[in-house]
Design an enzyme around this catalytic site. Structure first.
Site, PDB file in Angstrom:
ATOM      1  CE  LYS A  17      -1.892  -1.073   3.775  1.00 60.33           C
ATOM      2  NZ  LYS A  17      -1.197  -2.484   4.079  1.00 60.33           N
ATOM      3  NE  ARG A  92      -4.401  -1.525   9.542  1.00 61.94           N
ATOM      4  CZ  ARG A  92      -3.482  -0.702   8.958  1.00 61.94           C
ATOM      5  NH1 ARG A  92      -3.630   0.261   8.500  1.00 61.94           N
ATOM      6  NH2 ARG A  92      -2.198  -1.415   8.721  1.00 61.94           N
ATOM      7  NE  ARG A 131       7.067  -2.203   6.376  1.00 64.59           N
ATOM      8  CZ  ARG A 131       5.741  -2.025   6.479  1.00 64.59           C
ATOM      9  NH1 ARG A 131       4.988  -1.851   5.287  1.00 64.59           N
ATOM     10  NH2 ARG A 131       5.199  -2.695   7.520  1.00 64.59           N
ATOM     11  NE  ARG A 165       5.970   0.035  10.720  1.00 65.76           N
ATOM     12  CZ  ARG A 165       4.645  -0.144   9.933  1.00 65.76           C
ATOM     13  NH1 ARG A 165       4.644   0.158   8.786  1.00 65.76           N
ATOM     14  NH2 ARG A 165       3.502  -0.896  10.553  1.00 65.76           N
ATOM     15  NE  ARG A 176       1.823  -4.962  11.477  1.00 66.93           N
ATOM     16  CZ  ARG A 176       2.881  -4.642  10.949  1.00 66.93           C
ATOM     17  NH1 ARG A 176       3.986  -5.038  11.434  1.00 66.93           N
ATOM     18  NH2 ARG A 176       3.156  -4.127   9.803  1.00 66.93           N
TER      19      ARG A 176
HETATM   20  P1  ADP Z   1       2.375  -1.835   3.179  1.00 67.40           P
HETATM   21  O1  ADP Z   1       2.167  -0.275   3.194  1.00 67.40           O
HETATM   22  O2  ADP Z   1       0.964  -2.228   2.520  1.00 67.40           O
HETATM   23  O3  ADP Z   1       2.423  -2.287   4.610  1.00 67.40           O
HETATM   24  P2  ADP Z   1       4.779  -1.507   1.909  1.00 67.40           P
HETATM   25  O4  ADP Z   1       4.608  -0.858   0.665  1.00 67.40           O
HETATM   26  O5  ADP Z   1       5.617  -0.965   2.884  1.00 67.40           O
HETATM   27  O6  ADP Z   1       3.528  -2.335   2.470  1.00 67.40           O
HETATM   28  O7  ADP Z   1       5.713  -2.941   1.275  1.00 67.40           O
HETATM   29  C1  ADP Z   1       6.204  -3.953   2.408  1.00 67.40           C
HETATM   30  C2  ADP Z   1       7.798  -4.084   1.839  1.00 67.40           C
HETATM   31  O8  ADP Z   1       7.402  -5.129   0.702  1.00 67.40           O
HETATM   32  C3  ADP Z   1       8.473  -3.032   1.606  1.00 67.40           C
HETATM   33  O9  ADP Z   1       9.912  -3.401   1.994  1.00 67.40           O
HETATM   34  C4  ADP Z   1       8.517  -2.920   0.192  1.00 67.40           C
HETATM   35  O10 ADP Z   1       9.765  -2.477  -0.346  1.00 67.40           O
HETATM   36  C5  ADP Z   1       8.138  -4.442  -0.259  1.00 67.40           C
HETATM   37  N1  ADP Z   1       7.216  -4.558  -1.561  1.00 67.40           N
HETATM   38  C6  ADP Z   1       6.138  -3.848  -1.698  1.00 67.40           C
HETATM   39  N2  ADP Z   1       5.431  -4.278  -2.865  1.00 67.40           N
HETATM   40  C7  ADP Z   1       6.302  -5.395  -3.195  1.00 67.40           C
HETATM   41  C8  ADP Z   1       6.041  -6.214  -4.346  1.00 67.40           C
HETATM   42  N3  ADP Z   1       5.069  -5.861  -5.404  1.00 67.40           N
HETATM   43  N4  ADP Z   1       6.873  -7.244  -4.403  1.00 67.40           N
HETATM   44  C9  ADP Z   1       8.078  -7.380  -3.664  1.00 67.40           C
HETATM   45  N5  ADP Z   1       8.060  -6.677  -2.423  1.00 67.40           N
HETATM   46  C10 ADP Z   1       7.352  -5.550  -2.400  1.00 67.40           C
HETATM   47  P1  ADP Z   2       1.146  -1.775   7.440  1.00 68.80           P
HETATM   48  O1  ADP Z   2       2.255  -1.571   7.183  1.00 68.80           O
HETATM   49  O2  ADP Z   2       0.976  -2.963   8.522  1.00 68.80           O
HETATM   50  O3  ADP Z   2      -0.144  -1.677   6.674  1.00 68.80           O
HETATM   51  P2  ADP Z   2       0.568   0.780   9.112  1.00 68.80           P
HETATM   52  O4  ADP Z   2       1.767   1.501   8.960  1.00 68.80           O
HETATM   53  O5  ADP Z   2      -0.637   1.217   8.057  1.00 68.80           O
HETATM   54  O6  ADP Z   2       0.942  -0.677   8.776  1.00 68.80           O
HETATM   55  O7  ADP Z   2      -0.128   0.999  10.309  1.00 68.80           O
HETATM   56  C1  ADP Z   2       0.644   0.447  11.557  1.00 68.80           C
HETATM   57  C2  ADP Z   2      -0.105   0.430  12.718  1.00 68.80           C
HETATM   58  O8  ADP Z   2      -0.853   1.487  12.894  1.00 68.80           O
HETATM   59  C3  ADP Z   2      -1.273  -0.677  12.721  1.00 68.80           C
HETATM   60  O9  ADP Z   2      -0.895  -1.988  13.049  1.00 68.80           O
HETATM   61  C4  ADP Z   2      -2.131  -0.261  13.827  1.00 68.80           C
HETATM   62  O10 ADP Z   2      -1.911  -0.305  15.055  1.00 68.80           O
HETATM   63  C5  ADP Z   2      -2.245   1.312  13.708  1.00 68.80           C
HETATM   64  N1  ADP Z   2      -3.102   1.677  12.470  1.00 68.80           N
HETATM   65  C6  ADP Z   2      -2.767   2.242  11.218  1.00 68.80           C
HETATM   66  N2  ADP Z   2      -3.925   2.888  10.516  1.00 68.80           N
HETATM   67  C7  ADP Z   2      -5.008   2.191  11.292  1.00 68.80           C
HETATM   68  C8  ADP Z   2      -6.511   2.222  11.109  1.00 68.80           C
HETATM   69  N3  ADP Z   2      -7.044   2.836  10.260  1.00 68.80           N
HETATM   70  N4  ADP Z   2      -7.020   1.708  12.219  1.00 68.80           N
HETATM   71  C9  ADP Z   2      -6.654   0.991  13.333  1.00 68.80           C
HETATM   72  N5  ADP Z   2      -5.271   1.034  13.543  1.00 68.80           N
HETATM   73  C10 ADP Z   2      -4.443   1.543  12.674  1.00 68.80           C
END
Ligand code: ADP
Ligand code: ADP
Ligand code: ZN
Length: 220
Positions: A17, A92, A131, A165, A176
């Site tokens: 995302k 969420r 990551r 993180r 999660r």
């Molecule tokens: P989210 O915001 O959904 O938690 P991230 O965008 O931070 O996910 O992606 C999680 C990790 O996976 C990051 O280290 C990113 O570089 C990697 N990543 C994201 N998209 C892909 C993909 N399509 N294939 C492989 N690795 C990916």
């Molecule tokens: P991810 O990479 O797992 O998608 P985020 O950076 O979006 O993680 O979120 C990190 C943490 O922040 C989540 O595990 C949760 O504890 C909290 N959080 C983020 N967005 C929300 C939401 N919309 N509702 C509830 N908790 C949230």
């Protein structure tokens, strides 16, 4: 492309995302609204929201709907959101999705689309534990899938400080993922019933996921 679109990205932790939201932001001028980033900033500032959210986030649980909904309601009033926005990590839960629909209806700004980035659970631990981000500019990287061109140097800003993180460990990822399946994934059906759900295959390489999303976006 008409850039005043409002979209939601849905998917489990690590599905991509944040990576994709930044790319859409660069390509279209729509703004990325990441509730995770907002909460981490609140924790760093030790604000009242940050003090409430810290332990919950470290445990991999969801922060309460009230806190999150209030935070987003404030944020989407800011002038930059008139350019359109990409919600990354919100809603969420069903109450969050309902609150968002109400906020947007009150502003007469409908949601244009909800894009599910579909990635099965077996990919997630590797995505999350590899990551890391640039401590200076926030650019995202992965130990295996998205390494900086030059080892230890950020492609975007040249800094050599990176961070990981605290919640990106295997144990917390499992919590999660459960929260995703139990509380978050029902919003996929919510947007499907609203007729605005699109699904992209998040197991493709990063560039191909971007292409799939840009194609969907052009059709919204
Ligand atoms: P989210 O915001 O959904 O938690 P991230 O965008 O931070 O996910 O992606 C999680 C990790 O996976 C990051 O280290 C990113 O570089 C990697 N990543 C994201 N998209 C892909 C993909 N399509 N294939 C492989 N690795 C990916
Ligand atoms: P991810 O990479 O797992 O998608 P985020 O950076 O979006 O993680 O979120 C990190 C943490 O922040 C989540 O595990 C949760 O504890 C909290 N959080 C983020 N967005 C929300 C939401 N919309 N509702 C509830 N908790 C949230
Ligand atoms: Zn950087």
């Amino acid at each position: 492309m008409n850039a005043t679109k409002r979209i939601v990205l849905i998917g489990p932790p690590g599905c991509g995302k944040g990576t994709q939201a930044k790319r859409i932001e660069d390509a279209t001028g729509m703004v990325q609204l990441s509730t995770g980033d907002m909460l981490r900033a609140a924790v760093a500032a030790a604000s009242p929201i940050g003090l409430k959210a810290k332990a919950v986030m470290e445990a991999g649980q969801l922060v309460s709907d009230d806190i999150i909904i209030g935070m987003v309601a404030e944020r989407i009033k800011a002038p930059d959101c008139a350019k359109g926005f990409i919600l990354d990590g919100f809603p969420r839960s069903i109450p969050q999705a309902e609150a968002l629909s109400k906020m947007l209806a009150d502003n007469k700004q409908p949601m244009n689309g909800a894009i599910e980035i579909r990635v099965p659970d077996q990919f997630i631990v590797e995505r999350i534990t590899g990551r890391f981000t640039c401590a200076k500019c926030g650019a995202g990287y992965h130990d295996k899938f998205q390494k900086p061109a030059k080892d230890g140097v950020c492609d975007k800003c040249g800094a050599s400080d990176f961070s990981r993180r605290k919640d990106d460990n295997e144990e917390t990822v499992r919590t999660r993922l459960s929260a995703y399946h139990e509380v978050t994934s029902p919003i996929v059906g919510f947007y499907d019933r609203a007729g605005i759900l699109k699904v992209v295959d998040g197991t493709q390489g990063i560039d191909d996921v971007t292409k799939s999303i840009m194609k969907v976006l052009a059709e919204l």
